[in-house]
Scaffold this motif. Structure first.
Motif, short mmCIF file in Angstrom:
data_model
loop_
_atom_site.label_atom_id
_atom_site.label_comp_id
_atom_site.label_asym_id
_atom_site.label_seq_id
_atom_site.Cartn_x
_atom_site.Cartn_y
_atom_site.Cartn_z
N LEU A 2 0.85 -1.20 0.00
CA LEU A 2 0.00 0.00 0.00
C LEU A 2 0.88 1.24 0.00
CD1 LEU A 2 -2.68 -1.12 2.64
CD2 LEU A 2 -2.85 -1.14 0.14
N GLY A 3 0.29 2.39 -0.31
CA GLY A 3 1.06 3.63 -0.30
C GLY A 3 1.69 3.87 1.06
N ALA A 4 0.87 3.69 2.08
CA ALA A 4 1.31 3.81 3.47
C ALA A 4 0.23 3.15 4.32
CB ALA A 4 1.49 5.27 3.88
N VAL A 5 0.50 3.02 5.62
CA VAL A 5 -0.52 2.55 6.55
C VAL A 5 -0.65 3.61 7.65
CG1 VAL A 5 -1.16 0.80 8.26
CG2 VAL A 5 -0.13 0.11 6.08
N VAL A 6 -1.84 4.17 7.78
CA VAL A 6 -2.10 5.16 8.82
C VAL A 6 -2.73 4.42 10.00
CG1 VAL A 6 -3.12 7.39 9.36
CG2 VAL A 6 -2.66 6.78 6.97
N VAL A 7 -2.13 4.53 11.17
CA VAL A 7 -2.68 3.82 12.33
C VAL A 7 -3.70 4.68 13.06
CG1 VAL A 7 -0.58 2.46 12.59
CG2 VAL A 7 -0.87 4.57 13.93
N LYS A 8 -4.46 4.01 13.93
CA LYS A 8 -5.49 4.75 14.69
C LYS A 8 -4.82 5.75 15.62
CE LYS A 8 -9.56 4.57 17.52
NZ LYS A 8 -10.07 5.75 16.76
N SER A 9 -5.49 6.87 15.83
CA SER A 9 -4.93 7.96 16.63
C SER A 9 -4.48 7.49 18.01
CB SER A 9 -5.96 9.08 16.79
OG SER A 9 -6.25 9.67 15.54
N LEU A 10 -3.29 7.95 18.38
CA LEU A 10 -2.67 7.60 19.65
C LEU A 10 -2.51 8.87 20.49
CD1 LEU A 10 0.11 5.51 17.96
CD2 LEU A 10 -1.42 4.56 19.71
N ALA A 11 -2.75 8.72 21.78
CA ALA A 11 -2.42 9.79 22.72
C ALA A 11 -1.06 9.47 23.35
CB ALA A 11 -3.49 9.87 23.80
N ALA A 12 -0.55 10.42 24.10
CA ALA A 12 0.73 10.17 24.78
C ALA A 12 0.59 9.00 25.75
CB ALA A 12 1.17 11.43 25.52
N THR A 13 -0.59 8.85 26.35
CA THR A 13 -0.82 7.80 27.35
C THR A 13 -1.96 6.89 26.87
OG1 THR A 13 -2.34 9.30 28.46
CG2 THR A 13 -0.07 9.26 29.27
N PRO A 14 -2.08 5.68 27.46
CA PRO A 14 -3.17 4.78 27.06
C PRO A 14 -4.54 5.44 27.28
CG PRO A 14 -1.59 3.64 28.47
CD PRO A 14 -1.22 5.09 28.51
N TRP A 15 -5.49 5.04 26.45
CA TRP A 15 -6.83 5.65 26.55
C TRP A 15 -7.87 4.55 26.33
CZ3 TRP A 15 -7.77 10.00 28.77
CH2 TRP A 15 -9.03 10.59 28.65
N PRO A 16 -8.90 4.46 27.22
CA PRO A 16 -9.81 3.32 27.17
C PRO A 16 -10.87 3.38 26.08
CG PRO A 16 -10.42 4.77 28.97
CD PRO A 16 -9.15 5.34 28.38
N GLY A 17 -11.20 4.55 25.60
CA GLY A 17 -12.26 4.66 24.59
C GLY A 17 -13.64 4.68 25.23
N ASN A 18 -14.67 4.68 24.38
CA ASN A 18 -16.05 4.82 24.84
C ASN A 18 -16.69 3.47 25.12
OD1 ASN A 18 -16.14 7.60 24.79
ND2 ASN A 18 -16.83 7.70 22.66
N PRO A 19 -17.78 3.48 25.94
CA PRO A 19 -18.52 2.23 26.16
C PRO A 19 -19.21 1.77 24.88
CG PRO A 19 -19.64 4.10 27.19
CD PRO A 19 -18.33 4.62 26.68
N PRO A 20 -19.54 0.44 24.78
CA PRO A 20 -20.27 -0.04 23.60
C PRO A 20 -21.69 0.51 23.61
CG PRO A 20 -20.05 -1.80 25.24
CD PRO A 20 -19.28 -0.60 25.77
N LEU A 21 -22.38 0.43 22.50
CA LEU A 21 -21.91 0.07 21.18
C LEU A 21 -21.09 1.21 20.59
CD1 LEU A 21 -25.12 -1.64 19.77
CD2 LEU A 21 -23.05 -2.78 20.57
N ARG A 22 -20.14 0.86 19.72
CA ARG A 22 -19.25 1.89 19.19
C ARG A 22 -19.48 2.20 17.72
NH1 ARG A 22 -13.43 0.24 21.78
NH2 ARG A 22 -13.64 1.36 23.76
N THR A 67 -35.63 2.66 22.93
CA THR A 67 -35.02 3.10 24.20
C THR A 67 -34.99 4.61 24.33
OG1 THR A 67 -32.77 3.22 23.31
CG2 THR A 67 -33.51 1.08 24.13
N ARG A 68 -35.20 5.30 23.20
CA ARG A 68 -35.14 6.77 23.16
C ARG A 68 -33.77 7.31 23.54
NH1 ARG A 68 -41.24 8.88 24.70
NH2 ARG A 68 -42.28 7.28 23.45
N ARG A 69 -32.76 6.48 23.33
CA ARG A 69 -31.38 6.89 23.59
C ARG A 69 -30.55 6.65 22.33
NH1 ARG A 69 -33.84 8.61 27.08
NH2 ARG A 69 -33.67 8.34 29.34
N SER A 70 -29.35 7.23 22.33
CA SER A 70 -28.45 7.01 21.20
C SER A 70 -28.17 5.52 21.03
CB SER A 70 -27.13 7.75 21.44
OG SER A 70 -26.20 7.39 20.43
N HIS A 71 -28.01 5.10 19.78
CA HIS A 71 -27.56 3.73 19.52
C HIS A 71 -26.15 3.51 20.05
CE1 HIS A 71 -30.69 1.84 17.06
NE2 HIS A 71 -30.86 3.00 16.44
N LEU A 72 -25.39 4.60 20.22
CA LEU A 72 -23.99 4.48 20.58
C LEU A 72 -23.77 4.80 22.05
CD1 LEU A 72 -22.47 6.29 17.48
CD2 LEU A 72 -22.55 3.83 17.91
#
Ligand code: RRO
Length: 305
Positions: free
Chosen positions: A38-58, A201-206
């Motif tokens: 491939l031309g290049a591979v762009v990885v998922k955004s990284l912070a300086a420190t580990p980061w847990p991300g959001n609760p499911p569903l994502r 549920t009247r809430r976000s799917h995410l």
């Protein structure tokens, strides 16, 4: 067909790469495509420190496209350099690291940690436009804030690509600010903030609430944003991203003014999507007597054609 392109000072064997967030942090796509091809591979955004991300569903599919609220899950730059990068470089891939932060200082910290990365990390994409940082606005919606982040990330010691949001009044103003601050290229553009509500549920799917809309729905938005950036900044390097799933989508993005393209959402439907886009792009060039893919860039602006 000569597929080689340049994104600023970065020479790539071809213009197709997975968009940040679609190829994981390492060799996740390697089971499906030759990452070194491939031309290049762009990885998922990284912070300086580990980061847990959001609760499911994502992620949630809508008829218009996909909405994600991954929330920047990642191992942090230091672990990534040790755990993921060596295997990725072993595939022969040219790696583009993507970084994010909640403040100028957090961006600076992530960039500084990349100073020691091996030369196979050919560029750093500074993600100014994630829609899913809880409690924070989008840096790329402010030209001065974006410029401050770009100025603070010079310590990574390699070309920086500023990833912008299309959700601004004038993307060329933000583009000008980041170019003046030292960005070598513009990555245009990130997902567009959206919301999908579960009517039962009247809430976000995410789990994260709002999310980033991607896929076919944002393709014309991204093409427009690239076109505007090319018109306003003729000498800028531009990486076009948004709803590219087939070779003709890439041709369109190059004609709008991109030097290279990223494939995002299409990768979730077909992990070989980058290879499909590249093969179809080459076939299109052959069928249209285009000897060099780089000659397509900006073709929609050329008054003689
Ligand atoms: O992780 C995410 O939720 C995310 C990011 Br960092 C981004 O830049 N764009 C997006 O749609 N999702």
């Amino acid at each position: 067909v000569d597929l080689a392109v340049s994104v600023g000072s970065v020479r790539l064997p071809n213009p197709v790469m997975p968009a940040s967030g679609t190829a994981g942090h390492g060799t996740e796509l390697g089971a499906y495509v030759d990452l070194g091809g491939l031309g290049a591979v762009v990885v998922k955004s990284l912070a300086a420190t580990p980061w847990p991300g959001n609760p499911p569903l994502r992620v949630h599919q809508t008829p218009a496209g996909m909405i994600n609220s991954v929330g920047l899950q990642g191992p942090g730059v230091e672990r990534w350099l040790v755990d993921d990068l060596p295997g990725l470089l072993a595939t022969g891939a040219r790696v583009v690291a993507s970084i994010w932060g909640r403040s100028v200082d957090e961006y600076r910290a992530a960039a500084d940690l990349l100073a020691e990365a091996p030369p196979g990390v050919v560029a750093v994409e500074v993600n100014l436009s994630c829609p899913n940082v809880s409690g924070h606005g989008i840096f790329a919606q402010s030209a001065p804030d974006s410029a401050a982040v770009i100025a603070a990330t010079a310590g990574c010691g390699r070309p920086r690509w500023a990833k912008l949001t299309p959700l601004v009044t004038d993307i060329t103003e933000v583009a000008g600010a980041v170019l003046d601050a030292g960005a070598e290229a513009l990555t245009v553009a990130n997902t567009v903030p959206g919301l999908a509500i579960d009517v039962e549920t009247r809430r976000s799917h995410l789990g994260g609430g709002m999310g980033g809309l991607s896929g076919p729905a944002i393709h014309p938005i991204a093409v427009r944003a690239v076109y505007e950036c090319r018109a306003a900044h003729p000498d800028a390097a531009i990486v076009g991203v948004g709803g590219i799933a087939r070779g003709v989508d890439a041709v369109e993005m190059l004609l709008a003014g991109a030097d290279a393209v990223q494939v995002g959402t299409a990768t979730f439907a077909d992990p070989r999507a980058c290879a499909v886009v590249l093969d179809e792009l080459a076939a299109w060039c052959r069928a249209h007597d285009v000897p060099r893919v780089a000659d397509l860039t900006g073709g929609a602006h050329d008054p003689d054609r």
